[in-house]
Design an enzyme around this catalytic site. Sequence first.
Site, short mmCIF file in Angstrom:
data_model
loop_
_atom_site.label_atom_id
_atom_site.label_comp_id
_atom_site.label_asym_id
_atom_site.label_seq_id
_atom_site.Cartn_x
_atom_site.Cartn_y
_atom_site.Cartn_z
N CYS A 1 0.79 -1.25 0.00
CA CYS A 1 0.00 0.00 0.00
C CYS A 1 0.82 1.30 0.00
CB CYS A 1 -0.92 0.04 1.22
SG CYS A 1 -1.92 -1.43 1.38
N ARG B 1 15.34 2.59 3.31
CA ARG B 1 15.39 1.36 2.51
C ARG B 1 14.81 0.19 3.29
NH1 ARG B 1 20.73 -0.40 1.37
NH2 ARG B 1 21.15 1.60 0.37
N SER B 2 13.71 0.46 4.02
CA SER B 2 13.03 -0.61 4.75
C SER B 2 12.43 -1.59 3.74
CB SER B 2 11.92 -0.02 5.62
OG SER B 2 10.90 0.50 4.79
N ASP C 1 20.20 4.30 2.89
CA ASP C 1 19.94 3.99 4.29
C ASP C 1 21.16 4.36 5.11
OD1 ASP C 1 21.75 1.92 4.18
OD2 ASP C 1 20.32 0.34 4.66
N ILE C 2 21.12 4.03 6.37
CA ILE C 2 22.17 4.52 7.27
C ILE C 2 23.54 3.96 6.91
CG2 ILE C 2 21.95 2.78 9.12
CD1 ILE C 2 21.77 5.32 11.04
#
Lengths: 291, 291
Positions: free
Chosen positions: B128, B163-164, B186-187
Site C-alpha cells: 500500500c 530502505r526498509s 539507508d544509514i
Amino acid sequence: MSCKTVLSKEISSSFREELKATIKSRGIKPKLVGFLANQDPSAVKYAESTSKTCEETGVVFELRKCNREELEDQIVEANEDDNIHGIMVYYPVFGDHVEGLCHKYIYNMYHNVRFLDREETKKCIIPCTPLAIVKVLEFIGVYNPVLPYGNRLHGRVITIINRSEIVGRPLAALLANDGGKVFSVDINSIQEFHRGTGLKLKKHEVRDTNLKLEEIVPISDVVITGVPTPSYKLPTALLRDGVIVINFSAFKNFEDNVREKASIYVPAVGKVTIAMLERNLLRLFDYKSQD
Amino acid sequence: MSCKTVLSKEISSSFREELKATIKSRGIKPKLVGFLANQDPSAVKYAESTSKTCEETGVVFELRKCNREELEDQIVEANEDDNIHGIMVYYPVFGDHVEGLCHKYIYNMYHNVRFLDREETKKCIIPCTPLAIVKVLEFIGVYNPVLPYGNRLHGRVITIINRSEIVGRPLAALLANDGGKVFSVDINSIQEFHRGTGLKLKKHEVRDTNLKLEEIVPISDVVITGVPTPSYKLPTALLRDGVIVINFSAFKNFEDNVREKASIYVPAVGKVTIAMLERNLLRLFDYKSQD
C-alpha cells in the site's frame, strides 16, 4: 528502443482542428499577408506550407513578393488596410539585424507582461516559433499542470542552442519567465536566464556563465537545438539519460543515435509554428474587431 | 512563495469517491481484517484511520488484537475464511525482519512482472505505501503520460531516504522498473536502482554507489523521505531549486524552509495509503470471486 518520437503533425493537429472549427462556425474570413523579399529556399518553402495550411483551415493567405527596398512601404500600406488582420515577413531580409517584430509585444514578452489590458482579456502576441516550442513542451509533459500558470517550468533545466533574436533569445526569455532555468548558447557565449531560487523574481534576469557546453548539457532535462548548418551535431554522449530533445533547425542537429539516450525526440516543429501563426492571426482579427 | 503544497487528502479523494461508488453500485461487502499484535502508537493510529475510512467507503473492517505468538495461527485461520477478502498486519511485529507480504507478489514486484495471468487481466498487488507514493507521483506530474506505460519515469532522478523492506526498498524497485534512476539511501550505504541507459533492461538492477548524499540530492528531481525519527532533517541547502519533495515519515524530515526551494511539497501520504489498501482489497475480492 524506449525513445518516443513525437512529430509536429501530431502536436499541431488539435490546434488546426480547433482553428478550422472556430473559423467555420463564426463565418469569419481572417486574412494574412506574407511578404517575401528574398530568394532563400527555406523562406520559399515556409511560404508554401503557410499557404497550404491556411487554405485547409479557412484563412485567406496572400503572398506579396517585393524587393527588400520596397518592403517598408509595403508593410505600412498593408498595416493600414482594414481587410488585412495579420502581416508576416519571411526572413532573412537584411541579414542579422532584429527585424519586424512589433516593439510593444517584444517589450512585454521580455518583461513577462502577458496581457495587453488590465482586465487580462487580451493576451499578448508571442512570436510563432518560440510559441510553437512552448506548445510542444506542454504537449510532451515538460510543463507541469499541477503548478500554477506562469510557474509550470519550475525545477526544469533547459539548454537552448541558438540565441537568434527571432527564436532562441525570445524562447529563453519565455521559458525562464515560466519558471525554468535556461542556458542560452550561441557561438560566442553561454548565458543563464532564470527567476532565481524559489522563483523569487517576477521576471527573468540574464547573466553570463563560465560553465561550458560540456557542463550544462549533462545537467539539462531538455535540450533544444536550432543551429542552421548541416554539419552541426550535438554529441549524444553529452546528454543526460532520459533527456527530452527538440530540434527546430531545418537541419538535424542531433546525431542519429540520439534515440538511444533520449526519452522523447521531437525532430521538427514547423507544423506547430504555422498553427501558432494562424492562432495569432485569429487573436489579431478579434482585437481589430474590438477596437 | 512559489512552492505548491499538495495534501494527501486531495490526492486520495478521487480514489475514495471511486471506491465508494463501485462498492455501492455493485452491492458488495468486501471485508478486511486487520491484526494488531503490538502497542505501537503509530500502528494504533493507523488502525483507527483504516477503520474510519473503511466505514465511509463501505468496506467491512474488523480489527483483531492478539499476542504476536498467536499471530501466525490467526492469519492462517483468516486466510481460510471465505468471507474475508483481505488481511493486513500492523507493523512492527518481530522488529526488523521482512514481515507478512505474500511471496508471489514480492517476487513479481521485484522482477517487474505486472500481471498474475498471461491475458494481463489480473494486476499484481503492490504494497500500500509504495503504491500510494506511485499514485502521488502520478498526481503531481512526475510520471509523464506521453511516454508508454512502464517507462513513464524515464529521465527522472529520484532519491529515497529509507530502505526498509516494507516501503523504501520496494518503492525503489517500482520506480526503477518504471524507468527512473533511483538512489536508495539507508544509514549504511547508498544503492542505485535503474534499468540502464535508454532503459535497455526489462527490469531494474541494483548496484552500490560511492556517491555521497551531498552528491546525489543536488542532482535529484524528486526526494522522498521516510526516516522514522523526529530529529532527522534533510538540509534544504542540498536540494536542487524546483525539486519535488515527498515525506512519508510520521515525522517531518524536511526543514521548515523547504518550501523556499521546492516546487511541490507533499508533507504526508497516509490518506492515499489507506485508499490503496481498499483498492487492493477490492482487487482481492474480485480475484476470489473469479476463482
